[in-house]
Design an enzyme around this catalytic site. Sequence first.
Site, PDB file in Angstrom:
ATOM      1  N   LYS A 191       0.861  -1.190   0.000  1.00  0.00           N
ATOM      2  CA  LYS A 191       0.000   0.000   0.000  1.00  0.00           C
ATOM      3  C   LYS A 191       0.889   1.229   0.000  1.00  0.00           C
ATOM      4  O   LYS A 191       1.292   1.753   1.044  1.00  0.00           O
ATOM      5  CB  LYS A 191      -0.914  -0.013   1.231  1.00  0.00           C
ATOM      6  CG  LYS A 191      -2.144   0.872   1.066  1.00  0.00           C
ATOM      7  CD  LYS A 191      -3.056   0.353  -0.032  1.00  0.00           C
ATOM      8  CE  LYS A 191      -4.272   1.220  -0.227  1.00  0.00           C
ATOM      9  NZ  LYS A 191      -5.081   0.777  -1.370  1.00  0.00           N
ATOM     10  N   SER A 391      -8.318  -0.623  -5.116  1.00  0.00           N
ATOM     11  CA  SER A 391      -8.546  -0.197  -3.741  1.00  0.00           C
ATOM     12  C   SER A 391     -10.044  -0.003  -3.526  1.00  0.00           C
ATOM     13  O   SER A 391     -10.814  -0.945  -3.653  1.00  0.00           O
ATOM     14  CB  SER A 391      -7.737   1.057  -3.420  1.00  0.00           C
ATOM     15  OG  SER A 391      -7.542   1.175  -2.030  1.00  0.00           O
TER      16      SER A 391
END
Length: 592
Positions: A191, A391
């Site tokens: 991430k 996401s």
Amino acid sequence: MKDFFKQVAATFVGLLIFSIISSIFIFIGLIGMSLSGSQSNTIKNNSVLVLNLSGSMNERVEDDFQAKITGQMTGQIGLDNLISGIRKAKNNDNIKGIYMEFGAFTADSYASMQAARNALEDFKKSGKWIVAYGDIYTQSNYYLASVADKIYLNPQGQIDWRGISAQRLFLKDLLAKFGVKMQVAKVGAYKSATEQFTGDKMSEADREQTTAYIGSIWKNILKEVSKARNLSTGKLNEYADSLITFAAAEDYLKMKLIDGTLYTDQIKNEIKKRLELKDSEDINQVSLADMADEPDDEAYSGDDQIAIYYAYGDIVDGAAGGFFSRKQNIDAQTVCKDLEKLKDDEKVKAVVFRINSGGGSAYASEQIWHYIVELRKAKPVVVSMGGMAASGGYYVSAPANWIIAEPTTITGSIGIFGMFPDVSGLLKEKLGVKFDEVGTNANSGFGTLSRPFNAEEIAYLERYIDRGYKLFRHRVAEGRGMTDQQVEKIAQGHVFSGEDALKIKLVDQLGGLDAAVKKAASLAKTKSIYTKSYPEPVNWLDQLLGEVRNESYLDDKLRAEFGTYYEAFSILKTINKQSAIQARLPYMLKIN
């Protein structure tokens, strides 16, 4: 006192006159629009569809009433309109071919270019021809142009062919000059969105995943250009390594990348030859706008509706501007209401959710997820992924019955983060602001501007973020028929191309919007269908009475000057207005 009343009266009369004159102009504009819309667009025999490819191509371009009235058109092309126009031209016997003229043309992703290219490939199945011409072909434009039967270049033109790179912009040191630091809590080794504000180079994990997905995109480009131009992928890579961008036009001809060099006026003769016209005869040209009102022989026509719901942009909780906002967002409050209406509409037998988003608010994503779950209980839901569905974009896609992505779609990135600016250095050290504080409890000063978070507060935030990540992971597991442990192996914020996502079961099929519609009809067990796009266009009156644009002239100028880099800086001015917990891709992903 009399002068005062005279001034007030004069002001009132002036405003009244201005309103009357404005109304007259609007009325005249409406009449013109009405007359132009009512004119017949019958296509003459022996016509050519001319695609003037300049400006930008987005998922869908709204019909901007204000732009029509003022004449300030946006220079945007809707991917949906482009594909529809090409499909209609394929089935119209009066249209003999397509001429593509490339200018400064960009798209939001290679996936959008791939969708347009697939439509052109389908056009050629009718036996009709395609000719492309450009002064300069950018790499993505050449990828699109390569589908043509013949590619022509200006004798002094260029082809930008050098492979794909993905760039990150890092702002940590810039912020430090102003005494600002970013405090981050995140879950997911891959991430990488926060690294832009906390690092000065790509992490190894981010470098690994970025290399993989841009490699997958490049492989798809090579495969399709190789087939179209009858060149090996090895030779195309050799050209890229040689930076042929600066080669002479005659060298491109030797490389078999083009079929000839012509000046702009000479290309007309090439088109006339294909149409078997004399030099003195004019070419019957048809534009995308002309095609809009033409019948679509391949359009579905039946009793049952397949709704296509377009969702593109950042996922936010609450509109970030009115209709005239230049930045398109996925407002969860609006989307949820729309999905509920589609669920209750008996005419709608299935829904295709067309998503093109790198994510945004984790909270807003959860709300949309819930409404898609409820929608699925009533009727089939098929997700069609555009350039990105990552996401938060993947979060809202996960509960669908079936997920279809383009091979070059960017997806995955299952992970979340929280990012909070610490401006105490700016206030104390740079500006000389002093603070003092009293409180009733141990954490009553949480979030104060006077200091950064302490270790205990960071621990609370990390537990909160971890809980959100586990929820995201579980949502994916539920939707994809996996266990949480199976999802964990492909989560951690890892980004994938659509092609690679298929291998790990994050998507079910590769293809475009048409494939999604066919799948939706199959799941709904109906053949007599028609499609309708949502959200429905905002009518001219609502546009006129709607909110004004929320971005300034300065925003436009900065965006024009800095291009995609502007978005990285613009996030700073709205960071305090965003949802604290984000499920999104890196803030700025620039793929060349």
